[in-house]
Design a protein around this motif. Structure first.
Motif, PDB file in Angstrom:
ATOM      1  N   LEU A  41      42.522  30.864  46.976  1.00 57.46           N
ATOM      2  CA  LEU A  41      42.643  32.219  47.655  1.00 57.46           C
ATOM      3  C   LEU A  41      42.263  32.082  49.193  1.00 57.46           C
ATOM      4  CD1 LEU A  41      42.785  35.234  46.973  1.00 57.46           C
ATOM      5  CD2 LEU A  41      40.324  35.145  46.518  1.00 57.46           C
ATOM      6  N   LEU A  42      41.260  31.359  49.377  1.00 61.19           N
ATOM      7  CA  LEU A  42      41.004  31.178  50.854  1.00 61.19           C
ATOM      8  C   LEU A  42      42.197  30.443  51.848  1.00 61.19           C
ATOM      9  CD1 LEU A  42      37.148  29.741  50.513  1.00 61.19           C
ATOM     10  CD2 LEU A  42      38.127  32.029  51.244  1.00 61.19           C
ATOM     11  N   TYR A  43      42.759  29.549  50.953  1.00 55.53           N
ATOM     12  CA  TYR A  43      44.069  29.253  51.643  1.00 55.53           C
ATOM     13  C   TYR A  43      45.174  30.086  51.759  1.00 55.53           C
ATOM     14  CZ  TYR A  43      41.805  24.516  52.419  1.00 55.53           C
ATOM     15  OH  TYR A  43      40.901  23.479  52.756  1.00 55.53           O
ATOM     16  N   LEU A  44      45.136  30.679  50.627  1.00 53.12           N
ATOM     17  CA  LEU A  44      46.456  31.947  50.739  1.00 53.12           C
ATOM     18  C   LEU A  44      46.085  32.802  51.844  1.00 53.12           C
ATOM     19  CD1 LEU A  44      48.744  32.839  49.362  1.00 53.12           C
ATOM     20  CD2 LEU A  44      47.306  34.312  48.117  1.00 53.12           C
ATOM     21  N   ILE A  45      44.732  33.217  52.142  1.00 51.79           N
ATOM     22  CA  ILE A  45      44.626  34.274  53.130  1.00 51.79           C
ATOM     23  C   ILE A  45      44.694  33.769  54.573  1.00 51.79           C
ATOM     24  CG2 ILE A  45      42.627  35.353  54.508  1.00 51.79           C
ATOM     25  CD1 ILE A  45      41.289  35.724  51.721  1.00 51.79           C
ATOM     26  N   TYR A  99      48.884  42.384  52.668  1.00 48.97           N
ATOM     27  CA  TYR A  99      48.771  41.235  52.112  1.00 48.97           C
ATOM     28  C   TYR A  99      47.351  40.438  52.152  1.00 48.97           C
ATOM     29  CZ  TYR A  99      53.677  41.599  50.652  1.00 48.97           C
ATOM     30  OH  TYR A  99      54.961  42.194  50.414  1.00 48.97           O
ATOM     31  N   ALA A 100      47.089  40.389  53.387  1.00 48.87           N
ATOM     32  CA  ALA A 100      45.666  39.753  53.634  1.00 48.87           C
ATOM     33  C   ALA A 100      44.510  40.921  53.505  1.00 48.87           C
ATOM     34  CB  ALA A 100      45.523  39.307  55.196  1.00 48.87           C
ATOM     35  N   GLY A 101      44.803  41.592  53.358  1.00 53.83           N
ATOM     36  CA  GLY A 101      43.648  42.856  53.141  1.00 53.83           C
ATOM     37  C   GLY A 101      43.767  43.213  51.732  1.00 53.83           C
ATOM     38  N   ALA A 102      44.588  44.094  51.373  1.00 54.59           N
ATOM     39  CA  ALA A 102      44.447  44.697  50.073  1.00 54.59           C
ATOM     40  C   ALA A 102      44.582  43.755  48.796  1.00 54.59           C
ATOM     41  CB  ALA A 102      45.423  46.051  50.143  1.00 54.59           C
ATOM     42  N   ILE A 103      46.020  42.817  48.885  1.00 56.43           N
ATOM     43  CA  ILE A 103      46.019  42.240  47.726  1.00 56.43           C
ATOM     44  C   ILE A 103      45.203  41.119  47.711  1.00 56.43           C
ATOM     45  CG2 ILE A 103      47.884  40.555  46.911  1.00 56.43           C
ATOM     46  CD1 ILE A 103      50.062  42.585  48.077  1.00 56.43           C
ATOM     47  N   MET A 104      44.439  40.622  48.756  1.00 53.53           N
ATOM     48  CA  MET A 104      43.556  39.617  48.565  1.00 53.53           C
ATOM     49  C   MET A 104      42.223  40.214  47.845  1.00 53.53           C
ATOM     50  SD  MET A 104      44.456  36.892  49.199  1.00 53.53           S
ATOM     51  CE  MET A 104      46.092  37.229  48.676  1.00 53.53           C
ATOM     52  N   VAL A 105      41.862  41.688  48.182  1.00 56.08           N
ATOM     53  CA  VAL A 105      40.864  41.973  47.455  1.00 56.08           C
ATOM     54  C   VAL A 105      41.025  42.292  46.015  1.00 56.08           C
ATOM     55  CG1 VAL A 105      39.335  44.293  47.205  1.00 56.08           C
ATOM     56  CG2 VAL A 105      40.104  43.215  49.413  1.00 56.08           C
ATOM     57  N   LEU A 106      42.313  42.431  45.816  1.00 59.97           N
ATOM     58  CA  LEU A 106      42.645  42.568  44.203  1.00 59.97           C
ATOM     59  C   LEU A 106      42.709  41.378  43.604  1.00 59.97           C
ATOM     60  CD1 LEU A 106      43.977  44.399  42.094  1.00 59.97           C
ATOM     61  CD2 LEU A 106      46.172  43.458  42.780  1.00 59.97           C
ATOM     62  N   ILE A 158      40.499  38.960  44.322  1.00 64.03           N
ATOM     63  CA  ILE A 158      38.867  38.609  44.294  1.00 64.03           C
ATOM     64  C   ILE A 158      38.487  39.427  43.123  1.00 64.03           C
ATOM     65  CG2 ILE A 158      36.755  39.037  45.342  1.00 64.03           C
ATOM     66  CD1 ILE A 158      38.315  38.558  48.172  1.00 64.03           C
ATOM     67  N   PHE A 159      38.817  40.945  43.031  1.00 63.17           N
ATOM     68  CA  PHE A 159      38.404  41.716  41.853  1.00 63.17           C
ATOM     69  C   PHE A 159      38.828  40.945  40.399  1.00 63.17           C
ATOM     70  CE2 PHE A 159      38.008  45.539  44.384  1.00 63.17           C
ATOM     71  CZ  PHE A 159      36.724  45.602  44.858  1.00 63.17           C
ATOM     72  N   VAL A 160      40.127  40.512  40.329  1.00 59.29           N
ATOM     73  CA  VAL A 160      40.478  39.774  39.296  1.00 59.29           C
ATOM     74  C   VAL A 160      39.759  38.575  38.618  1.00 59.29           C
ATOM     75  CG1 VAL A 160      42.473  38.387  38.092  1.00 59.29           C
ATOM     76  CG2 VAL A 160      43.116  40.705  39.199  1.00 59.29           C
ATOM     77  N   ILE A 161      39.263  37.754  39.724  1.00 52.90           N
ATOM     78  CA  ILE A 161      38.469  36.625  39.668  1.00 52.90           C
ATOM     79  C   ILE A 161      37.233  37.015  39.265  1.00 52.90           C
ATOM     80  CG2 ILE A 161      37.330  34.487  40.865  1.00 52.90           C
ATOM     81  CD1 ILE A 161      40.092  34.484  42.553  1.00 52.90           C
ATOM     82  N   MET A 162      36.695  37.960  39.716  1.00 53.81           N
ATOM     83  CA  MET A 162      35.520  38.512  39.344  1.00 53.81           C
ATOM     84  C   MET A 162      35.176  39.007  37.887  1.00 53.81           C
ATOM     85  SD  MET A 162      33.937  40.448  42.982  1.00 53.81           S
ATOM     86  CE  MET A 162      33.794  41.509  42.136  1.00 53.81           C
ATOM     87  N   MET A 163      36.545  39.483  37.535  1.00 51.61           N
ATOM     88  CA  MET A 163      36.384  40.055  36.231  1.00 51.61           C
ATOM     89  C   MET A 163      36.592  39.188  35.265  1.00 51.61           C
ATOM     90  SD  MET A 163      38.554  43.645  36.881  1.00 51.61           S
ATOM     91  CE  MET A 163      39.627  43.432  35.606  1.00 51.61           C
ATOM     92  N   LEU A 164      37.079  37.886  35.374  1.00 48.00           N
ATOM     93  CA  LEU A 164      37.340  36.923  34.640  1.00 48.00           C
ATOM     94  C   LEU A 164      36.194  36.046  34.335  1.00 48.00           C
ATOM     95  CD1 LEU A 164      41.154  35.699  35.423  1.00 48.00           C
ATOM     96  CD2 LEU A 164      40.155  37.260  33.371  1.00 48.00           C
ATOM     97  N   GLY A 195      45.448  37.402  31.871  1.00 47.29           N
ATOM     98  CA  GLY A 195      43.988  37.678  31.771  1.00 47.29           C
ATOM     99  C   GLY A 195      43.472  38.425  30.635  1.00 47.29           C
ATOM    100  N   ARG A 196      44.223  38.868  29.950  1.00 43.87           N
ATOM    101  CA  ARG A 196      43.575  39.548  28.832  1.00 43.87           C
ATOM    102  C   ARG A 196      42.954  38.746  27.630  1.00 43.87           C
ATOM    103  NH1 ARG A 196      48.315  41.766  24.774  1.00 43.87           N
ATOM    104  NH2 ARG A 196      49.328  39.622  24.515  1.00 43.87           N
ATOM    105  N   ARG A 197      41.899  39.142  26.965  1.00 40.33           N
ATOM    106  CA  ARG A 197      41.122  38.597  26.005  1.00 40.33           C
ATOM    107  C   ARG A 197      42.052  38.288  24.966  1.00 40.33           C
ATOM    108  NH1 ARG A 197      36.877  37.054  28.537  1.00 40.33           N
ATOM    109  NH2 ARG A 197      35.868  38.469  29.501  1.00 40.33           N
ATOM    110  N   SER A 198      42.284  37.213  24.236  1.00 40.59           N
ATOM    111  CA  SER A 198      43.144  36.631  23.225  1.00 40.59           C
ATOM    112  C   SER A 198      42.463  36.909  21.689  1.00 40.59           C
ATOM    113  CB  SER A 198      43.530  35.290  23.238  1.00 40.59           C
ATOM    114  OG  SER A 198      42.315  34.484  23.055  1.00 40.59           O
ATOM    115  N   GLY A 199      41.534  37.433  21.593  1.00 40.63           N
ATOM    116  CA  GLY A 199      40.847  37.696  20.147  1.00 40.63           C
ATOM    117  C   GLY A 199      41.007  39.145  19.720  1.00 40.63           C
ATOM    118  N   ARG A 200      41.899  39.875  20.008  1.00 41.21           N
ATOM    119  CA  ARG A 200      42.251  40.983  19.698  1.00 41.21           C
ATOM    120  C   ARG A 200      43.316  41.016  18.538  1.00 41.21           C
ATOM    121  NH1 ARG A 200      42.743  44.534  25.540  1.00 41.21           N
ATOM    122  NH2 ARG A 200      40.617  43.881  26.066  1.00 41.21           N
TER     123      ARG A 200
END
Length: 164
Positions: free
Chosen positions: A29-33, A59-66, A68-74, A159-164
């Motif tokens: 992610l850092l190299y992508l920015i 791209y470098a702003g909004a999508i990178m924040v998205l 980061i949120f996905v990485i935090m949610m996982l 990203g979804r959980r497979s236990g459903r």
């Protein structure tokens, strides 16, 4: 201007290769920015400051924040917390910081020496950009939106959980 263009292109290619080869998502992610910032500088060097601004804002702003949120949610538990503590070490930031520093020096060089050459064109109002995007280039815009939608659906399924 050629120096700025070619050196930004080298930074973009190098950062993109590092994105592909990193096993750690945060490092990639850092190299992508850094890669997206290099692309913005390429747009600016080619005389498209509006496209460069959009590249940074969208791209470098909004999508990178998205991302980061996905990485935090996982978050996967205490093992992940220990791994995140290792990610915050200063050595990890050295590569992306070096590439972004090179881009900052190139931008300063460009603005000091060649700014009158590229920025002398007539300003284009946003209305004309919108008319061009949704006029003759409407198919390209729609294909890009479908590609982004496919990426969003793929990210959901990965990203979804497979236990459903």
């Amino acid at each position: 201007m050629n120096f700025v263009f070619y050196s930004s292109a080298i930074v973009a290619v190098l950062a993109t290769l590092l994105v592909i080869t990193r096993a750690n998502a945060v490092h990639a992610l850092l190299y992508l920015i850094a890669s997206l910032l290099a692309m913005a500088l390429l747009f600016f060097a080619l005389g498209a400051p509006f496209a460069a601004a959009l590249q940074i804002i969208i791209y470098a702003g909004a999508i990178m924040v998205l991302f980061i949120f996905v990485i935090m949610m996982l978050n996967l538990g205490s093992a992940t917390a220990r791994q995140e503590a290792q990610w915050l070490k200063p050595g990890i930031w050295l590569g992306p910081s070096l590439l972004c520093g090179i881009l900052a020096l190139e931008l300063a060089y460009f603005l000091m020496h060649d700014s009158a050459q590229v920025l002398s064109g007539a300003p284009i109002p946003p209305k004309q950009v919108g008319i061009a995007l949704f006029g003759p280039y409407a198919l390209g815009v729609e294909l890009a939106s479908m590609l982004l939608l496919a990426g969003l659906v793929g990210a959901y399924h990965l990203g979804r959980r497979s236990g459903r």
